[in-house]
Design an enzyme around this catalytic site. Sequence first.
Site, PDB file in Angstrom:
ATOM      1  N   LYS A 146      -4.977  24.647 -17.519  1.00 32.13           N
ATOM      2  CA  LYS A 146      -4.234  25.249 -18.640  1.00 32.13           C
ATOM      3  C   LYS A 146      -3.228  24.247 -19.203  1.00 32.13           C
ATOM      4  O   LYS A 146      -3.142  24.035 -20.407  1.00 32.13           O
ATOM      5  CB  LYS A 146      -3.505  26.517 -18.156  1.00 32.13           C
ATOM      6  N   LYS A 151       7.509  19.792 -20.102  1.00 34.04           N
ATOM      7  CA  LYS A 151       6.665  20.395 -19.057  1.00 34.04           C
ATOM      8  C   LYS A 151       5.223  19.864 -19.133  1.00 34.04           C
ATOM      9  O   LYS A 151       4.638  19.466 -18.118  1.00 34.04           O
ATOM     10  CB  LYS A 151       6.692  21.919 -19.241  1.00 34.04           C
ATOM     11  N   THR A 180       4.841  28.974 -19.559  1.00 34.15           N
ATOM     12  CA  THR A 180       4.319  27.695 -20.058  1.00 34.15           C
ATOM     13  C   THR A 180       3.411  28.012 -21.235  1.00 34.15           C
ATOM     14  O   THR A 180       2.379  28.667 -21.059  1.00 34.15           O
ATOM     15  CB  THR A 180       3.494  26.981 -18.970  1.00 34.15           C
TER      16      THR A 180
HETATM   17  P1  NAD Z   1       0.724  36.036 -13.424  1.00 29.81           P
HETATM   18  O1  NAD Z   1      -0.559  36.339 -14.119  1.00 29.81           O
HETATM   19  O2  NAD Z   1       0.825  36.232 -11.960  1.00 29.81           O
HETATM   20  O3  NAD Z   1       1.907  36.915 -14.109  1.00 29.81           O
HETATM   21  C1  NAD Z   1       1.982  37.236 -15.470  1.00 29.81           C
HETATM   22  C2  NAD Z   1       2.487  38.672 -15.574  1.00 29.81           C
HETATM   23  O4  NAD Z   1       2.659  39.005 -16.960  1.00 29.81           O
HETATM   24  C3  NAD Z   1       1.502  39.697 -15.003  1.00 29.81           C
HETATM   25  O5  NAD Z   1       2.148  40.499 -14.038  1.00 29.81           O
HETATM   26  C4  NAD Z   1       1.073  40.520 -16.228  1.00 29.81           C
HETATM   27  O6  NAD Z   1       0.812  41.886 -15.933  1.00 29.81           O
HETATM   28  C5  NAD Z   1       2.279  40.358 -17.126  1.00 29.81           C
HETATM   29  N1  NAD Z   1       1.999  40.613 -18.538  1.00 29.81           N
HETATM   30  C6  NAD Z   1       0.950  40.178 -19.283  1.00 29.81           C
HETATM   31  N2  NAD Z   1       1.063  40.618 -20.555  1.00 29.81           N
HETATM   32  C7  NAD Z   1       2.226  41.335 -20.602  1.00 29.81           C
HETATM   33  C8  NAD Z   1       2.890  42.025 -21.634  1.00 29.81           C
HETATM   34  N3  NAD Z   1       2.393  42.085 -22.883  1.00 29.81           N
HETATM   35  N4  NAD Z   1       4.053  42.652 -21.348  1.00 29.81           N
HETATM   36  C9  NAD Z   1       4.560  42.606 -20.083  1.00 29.81           C
HETATM   37  N5  NAD Z   1       3.967  41.963 -19.064  1.00 29.81           N
HETATM   38  C10 NAD Z   1       2.810  41.335 -19.329  1.00 29.81           C
HETATM   39  O7  NAD Z   1       1.099  34.546 -13.832  1.00 29.81           O
HETATM   40  P2  NAD Z   1       2.168  33.570 -13.122  1.00 29.81           P
HETATM   41  O8  NAD Z   1       1.481  32.718 -12.131  1.00 29.81           O
HETATM   42  O9  NAD Z   1       3.364  34.380 -12.731  1.00 29.81           O
HETATM   43  O10 NAD Z   1       2.518  32.617 -14.351  1.00 29.81           O
HETATM   44  C11 NAD Z   1       3.418  33.018 -15.388  1.00 29.81           C
HETATM   45  C12 NAD Z   1       3.732  31.807 -16.256  1.00 29.81           C
HETATM   46  O11 NAD Z   1       4.309  30.787 -15.430  1.00 29.81           O
HETATM   47  C13 NAD Z   1       2.506  31.173 -16.909  1.00 29.81           C
HETATM   48  O12 NAD Z   1       2.854  30.794 -18.222  1.00 29.81           O
HETATM   49  C14 NAD Z   1       2.199  29.980 -16.022  1.00 29.81           C
HETATM   50  O13 NAD Z   1       1.536  28.939 -16.701  1.00 29.81           O
HETATM   51  C15 NAD Z   1       3.607  29.568 -15.613  1.00 29.81           C
HETATM   52  N6  NAD Z   1       3.675  28.812 -14.332  1.00 29.81           N
HETATM   53  C16 NAD Z   1       2.988  29.242 -13.253  1.00 29.81           C
HETATM   54  C17 NAD Z   1       3.083  28.521 -12.054  1.00 29.81           C
HETATM   55  C18 NAD Z   1       2.349  28.977 -10.819  1.00 29.81           C
HETATM   56  O14 NAD Z   1       2.272  28.198  -9.846  1.00 29.81           O
HETATM   57  N7  NAD Z   1       1.816  30.189 -10.784  1.00 29.81           N
HETATM   58  C19 NAD Z   1       3.881  27.363 -11.978  1.00 29.81           C
HETATM   59  C20 NAD Z   1       4.618  26.980 -13.103  1.00 29.81           C
HETATM   60  C21 NAD Z   1       4.502  27.713 -14.288  1.00 29.81           C
END
Ligand code: NAD
Length: 289
Positions: free
Chosen positions: A243, A168, A93
């Site tokens: 966010k 979204k 997102t």
């Molecule tokens: P998270 O922080 O658990 O996961 C993100 C991952 O990206 C981490 O493991 C981190 O180490 C990795 N990362 C960061 N920089 C990186 C890079 N340069 N190269 C490789 N890996 C890298 O976050 P999440 O909850 O999995 O959310 C991910 C996305 O999904 C976000 O954009 C969030 O807004 C969206 N989202 C989350 C949810 C939810 O309920 N958690 C729901 C819908 C959408």
Amino acid sequence: MRIAFIGLGNMGGGMAANLADAGHEVRAFDLSAEALQRAAESGCETFGSIEEAVEGAEAVVSMLPNGAIVKEVYTAHVIGRARLDAILIDCSTIDVATAREVEQIAADAGYAMVDAPVSGGIAAAAAGTLTFMVGGGEEAFRRAEAVLQPMGKAVIHAGGPGAGQAAKICNNMMLGIHMIGTCEGFAMAQRLGLDPQVFYDIASVSSGQSWSVTSYCPVPGVGPQTPADNDYQGGFATALMLKDLRLAMEAADTAGTEPKMGRHAKQLYEAFEAAGNGALDFSAIIKTI
Ligand code: NAD
């Protein structure tokens, strides 16, 4: 298919596992060693760099924290390294402007790319029941759809580049507003002497009905099992709702529109987070009412 997956956190971990379960060769990369370890345990092959992970991949999927990281990952590590005929799919997102910018950079380099953010949280990511909202051209959508299917219950073409992100944040702005309204309705009903279960029975079949009422009731012990029944742990964190509301207000400014309820919802969630509640499910805002 050979699919590179970048970002194996709370969401990406489950999504990559579902691609592996569907029989794809998943080439995973994350900065976190723990995330990589979990990916290996769920059937992915793990790599020490994005460049190695994307080698020979027919599709690249990413699930990353924000727009700056998405831009860096694609412009510095994917574009020019992945096969030119690989479909690039960013499921994070992020803001509409960055999504469009990165898709343009990819297109200029000869790649097809889509934005494909999701509705549904960590449980839906693990269960393969996400909804994907996809922005991009018709042909790119068709190619992305085949990759996304094992991870979701619905894959919807929202329109051109950035349209997935636009859908979204508009959806989640509505959700933030509905949730606060639902909390106010239940809190007031209780003050007026109504039993919460009785009010739920009425509102869930009346015009006050919404997803926040029937699928995600903020009152414990009422309706289906929700984070309210678990002291507001798990679910969709307040910090993530905030966010999305911030992204929505950025987009509103760019689009020259003023969503007053959306802005107010953002202010209320900002105050709730500032009081130390960022990790609680967003329905916990009922505690402030
Ligand atoms: P998270 O922080 O658990 O996961 C993100 C991952 O990206 C981490 O493991 C981190 O180490 C990795 N990362 C960061 N920089 C990186 C890079 N340069 N190269 C490789 N890996 C890298 O976050 P999440 O909850 O999995 O959310 C991910 C996305 O999904 C976000 O954009 C969030 O807004 C969206 N989202 C989350 C949810 C939810 O309920 N958690 C729901 C819908 C959408």
